[in-house]
Design a protein around this motif. Structure first.
Motif, PDB file in Angstrom:
ATOM      1  N   LYS A 141      86.772  12.651   4.094  1.00 35.90           N
ATOM      2  CA  LYS A 141      86.689  13.883   3.297  1.00 35.90           C
ATOM      3  C   LYS A 141      85.534  13.727   2.327  1.00 35.90           C
ATOM      4  O   LYS A 141      85.341  12.648   1.767  1.00 35.90           O
ATOM      5  N   LYS A 142      84.818  14.805   2.142  1.00 37.45           N
ATOM      6  CA  LYS A 142      83.646  14.707   1.269  1.00 37.45           C
ATOM      7  C   LYS A 142      83.465  16.023   0.524  1.00 37.45           C
ATOM      8  O   LYS A 142      83.448  17.089   1.146  1.00 37.45           O
ATOM      9  N   ASP A 143      83.346  15.950  -0.793  1.00 42.81           N
ATOM     10  CA  ASP A 143      83.252  17.181  -1.596  1.00 42.81           C
ATOM     11  C   ASP A 143      81.854  17.776  -1.577  1.00 42.81           C
ATOM     12  O   ASP A 143      81.674  18.972  -1.719  1.00 42.81           O
ATOM     13  N   GLN A 144      80.876  16.913  -1.406  1.00 45.86           N
ATOM     14  CA  GLN A 144      79.495  17.397  -1.510  1.00 45.86           C
ATOM     15  C   GLN A 144      78.623  16.701  -0.462  1.00 45.86           C
ATOM     16  O   GLN A 144      78.701  15.486  -0.295  1.00 45.86           O
ATOM     17  N   ILE A 145      77.831  17.487   0.238  1.00 47.19           N
ATOM     18  CA  ILE A 145      76.928  16.917   1.244  1.00 47.19           C
ATOM     19  C   ILE A 145      75.500  17.298   0.870  1.00 47.19           C
ATOM     20  O   ILE A 145      75.225  18.459   0.532  1.00 47.19           O
ATOM     21  N   SER A 146      74.619  16.330   0.927  1.00 49.02           N
ATOM     22  CA  SER A 146      73.237  16.575   0.527  1.00 49.02           C
ATOM     23  C   SER A 146      72.288  16.247   1.680  1.00 49.02           C
ATOM     24  O   SER A 146      72.286  15.137   2.202  1.00 49.02           O
ATOM     25  N   VAL A 147      71.512  17.245   2.086  1.00 54.18           N
ATOM     26  CA  VAL A 147      70.634  17.107   3.242  1.00 54.18           C
ATOM     27  C   VAL A 147      69.195  17.406   2.808  1.00 54.18           C
ATOM     28  O   VAL A 147      68.957  18.348   2.057  1.00 54.18           O
ATOM     29  N   ASP A 170      70.617   7.685  -2.989  1.00 59.11           N
ATOM     30  CA  ASP A 170      72.048   7.348  -3.035  1.00 59.11           C
ATOM     31  C   ASP A 170      72.917   8.572  -2.781  1.00 59.11           C
ATOM     32  O   ASP A 170      74.041   8.453  -2.296  1.00 59.11           O
ATOM     33  N   LYS A 171      72.396   9.742  -3.119  1.00 56.93           N
ATOM     34  CA  LYS A 171      73.184  10.969  -2.953  1.00 56.93           C
ATOM     35  C   LYS A 171      72.846  11.703  -1.653  1.00 56.93           C
ATOM     36  O   LYS A 171      73.375  12.767  -1.388  1.00 56.93           O
ATOM     37  N   THR A 172      71.908  11.182  -0.888  1.00 58.41           N
ATOM     38  CA  THR A 172      71.445  11.906   0.311  1.00 58.41           C
ATOM     39  C   THR A 172      72.210  11.445   1.548  1.00 58.41           C
ATOM     40  O   THR A 172      72.350  10.242   1.785  1.00 58.41           O
ATOM     41  N   ASP A 173      72.685  12.411   2.339  1.00 57.44           N
ATOM     42  CA  ASP A 173      73.436  12.056   3.556  1.00 57.44           C
ATOM     43  C   ASP A 173      72.538  11.858   4.766  1.00 57.44           C
ATOM     44  O   ASP A 173      72.782  10.988   5.579  1.00 57.44           O
ATOM     45  N   PHE A 174      71.540  12.709   4.912  1.00 58.14           N
ATOM     46  CA  PHE A 174      70.569  12.481   5.998  1.00 58.14           C
ATOM     47  C   PHE A 174      69.297  13.287   5.750  1.00 58.14           C
ATOM     48  O   PHE A 174      69.285  14.214   4.946  1.00 58.14           O
ATOM     49  N   VAL A 175      68.259  12.875   6.457  1.00 57.31           N
ATOM     50  CA  VAL A 175      66.996  13.624   6.442  1.00 57.31           C
ATOM     51  C   VAL A 175      66.833  14.237   7.817  1.00 57.31           C
ATOM     52  O   VAL A 175      67.002  13.552   8.829  1.00 57.31           O
ATOM     53  N   LEU A 176      66.537  15.507   7.855  1.00 61.21           N
ATOM     54  CA  LEU A 176      66.394  16.197   9.136  1.00 61.21           C
ATOM     55  C   LEU A 176      64.948  16.653   9.300  1.00 61.21           C
ATOM     56  O   LEU A 176      64.385  17.295   8.408  1.00 61.21           O
ATOM     57  N   LEU A 177      64.367  16.286  10.439  1.00 61.81           N
ATOM     58  CA  LEU A 177      63.031  16.787  10.778  1.00 61.81           C
ATOM     59  C   LEU A 177      63.254  18.005  11.676  1.00 61.81           C
ATOM     60  O   LEU A 177      63.741  17.880  12.796  1.00 61.81           O
ATOM     61  N   ASP A 178      62.907  19.178  11.138  1.00 58.42           N
ATOM     62  CA  ASP A 178      63.263  20.426  11.813  1.00 58.42           C
ATOM     63  C   ASP A 178      62.212  20.861  12.850  1.00 58.42           C
ATOM     64  O   ASP A 178      61.882  22.041  12.965  1.00 58.42           O
TER      65      ASP A 178
END
Ligand SMILES: [Fe+2]
Length: 396
Positions: A141-147, A170-178
């Motif tokens: 479970k996760k309250d906040q997701i940072s992309v 530390d707060k970033t979940d993933f980096v997306l190359l779009d």
């Protein structure tokens, strides 16, 4: 005369030394690129890297407990298929059955396999007198997701470096190359020298990289091989990714012109591919996992709608025709696209897209912060200046 001889012999000596140095480096086994993390979920992670020679490869790992890597034998997972360890320059190991929300230490190893199948030297990421590498699995479970989203980098490493300055890792979940991180995939240097090495240096050894295929990744003589360099969960460029209660759909919009266009030299077959993908998408949105997700976010390189009404190309119309009707019935919270190199924001419209579309430009980093109130979007330019700050409230 004597001087001339001396100069000549010095020249020959230097040339010989240069050739020897090249020969020695050609002989050396080394980890040439990576490691980079992909597809970090609550119970798995995939680690990719490459070596300068054919090797068998593996990952050793343990739950971070403050101990030293050398304390005891660590769990080993090999890069293997069908019971055989793979012998290759490219390596990919998926660690499964991990504990949710847990920090792990890891180390990659590669051992040379010579032409006669005998083993040579082994190389590994260094842990002697330095910290091992770490990754952390996602909690259930996760309250906040940072992309963090970057689009259309077109092999511009300096820009990637500038845009990623100030990211709170530390707060970033993933980096997306779009999409369009390469310009044309002609050789490995377009991929590694283009963007991937920079991602490894900045974040990808500790935070996952999520890949969306753009139309430029479909171009070049190595375009057919892109899949070898990254992990795609079902071995398809379209896939899903779930963190906590947020469901991400990654779509592949294919090329932007008609398949028969002269630019594709007779190799494009994207109309059929998009139709096949639409079938898959209609099954995804029927799944309980999708329906039960609190947030639903889609990424697709070519935006189905933009500020170009009346000027659409074939790719725009295809994704509009094939994907949007399915997504319109699915309760999508946001789609993030790129491709145009210009920022635009498409608000929901009853006859078109009933979900908002952010079209990311090529000179801004977009931070998405997803929580129960909605999605906060910040745009940061190459001078670390905030150029966009908006909020999409969660529809209740
Ligand atoms: Fe593009």
């Amino acid at each position: 005369m004597r001087n001339k001889i001396n100069i000549r012999s010095i020249f020959y000596t230097i040339t010989l030394l240069l050739y020897s140095a090249q020969w020695i480096s050609a002989q050396n086994l080394e980890i040439s690129h990576g490691p980079y993390l992909q597809y970090v979920t609550s119970n798995e992670v995939t680690i990719g890297w490459s070596t300068s020679k054919n090797t068998i490869s593996w990952v050793e790992y343990y739950v971070e407990d403050g101990s030293n890597f050398y304390q005891k034998e660590r769990e080993k997972i090999f890069d293997a298929s069908d019971g055989l360890k793979n012998i290759s320059l490219l390596h990919s190991v998926t660690l499964k059955n991990l504990k949710p929300g847990t920090k792990y230490a890891y180390r990659i190893y590669s051992q040379e396999v010579k032409e006669d199948r005998s083993f040579g030297k082994t190389v590994a990421t260094r842990v002697y007198k330095r910290e091992p590498l770490y990754f952390t699995t996602q909690p259930l479970k996760k309250d906040q997701i940072s992309v963090v989203v970057l689009s259309d980098m077109h092999e511009n490493t300096a820009k990637v470096g500038s845009l990623l300055k100030g990211v709170e890792w530390d707060k970033t979940d993933f980096v997306l190359l779009d999409g369009d991180f390469v310009d044309s995939f002609e050789s490995e240097s377009d991929l590694y020298g283009g963007v991937l090495d920079t991602c490894v240096n900045i974040f990808a050894q500790k935070k996952p990289l999520v890949i969306v295929r753009g139309n430029h990744e479909t171009r070049g003589i190595k375009a057919h091989e892109l899949k070898k360099y990254f992990h795609f969960p079902e071995d398809k460029y379209y896939y899903t990714y779930k963190i906590g209660n947020t469901f991400f759909i990654i779509l592949d919009s294919g090329e932007d012109k008609a398949d028969s266009d002269i630019e594709y030299n007779g190799f494009a077959d994207f109309d059929a591919y998009r139709s096949e993908q639409a079938k898959w998408l209609s099954e995804v949105v029927k799944s309980d996992e999708f329906k039960n997700a609190e947030h639903k976010i889609a990424f697709m390189h070519i935006p189905p709608y933009d500020d170009n009404r009346g000027q659409e190309w074939h790719g725009d119309l295809e994704v509009r025709l094939k994907f949007v009707p399915i997504l319109n019935k699915a309760g999508i919270d946001l789609m993030v696209s790129g491709h145009t190199h210009h920022f635009s924001f498409q608000t929901p419209k009853s006859e078109e897209n009933n979900f908002p579309i952010l079209v990311a430009d090529h000179k801004t980093r977009y931070n998405l912060l997803i929580d129960k109130t909605g999605i906060k979007i910040k745009g940061i330019d190459i001078d670390s200046k905030e150029v966009l700050n908006m909020f999409i409230e969660k529809y209740k």
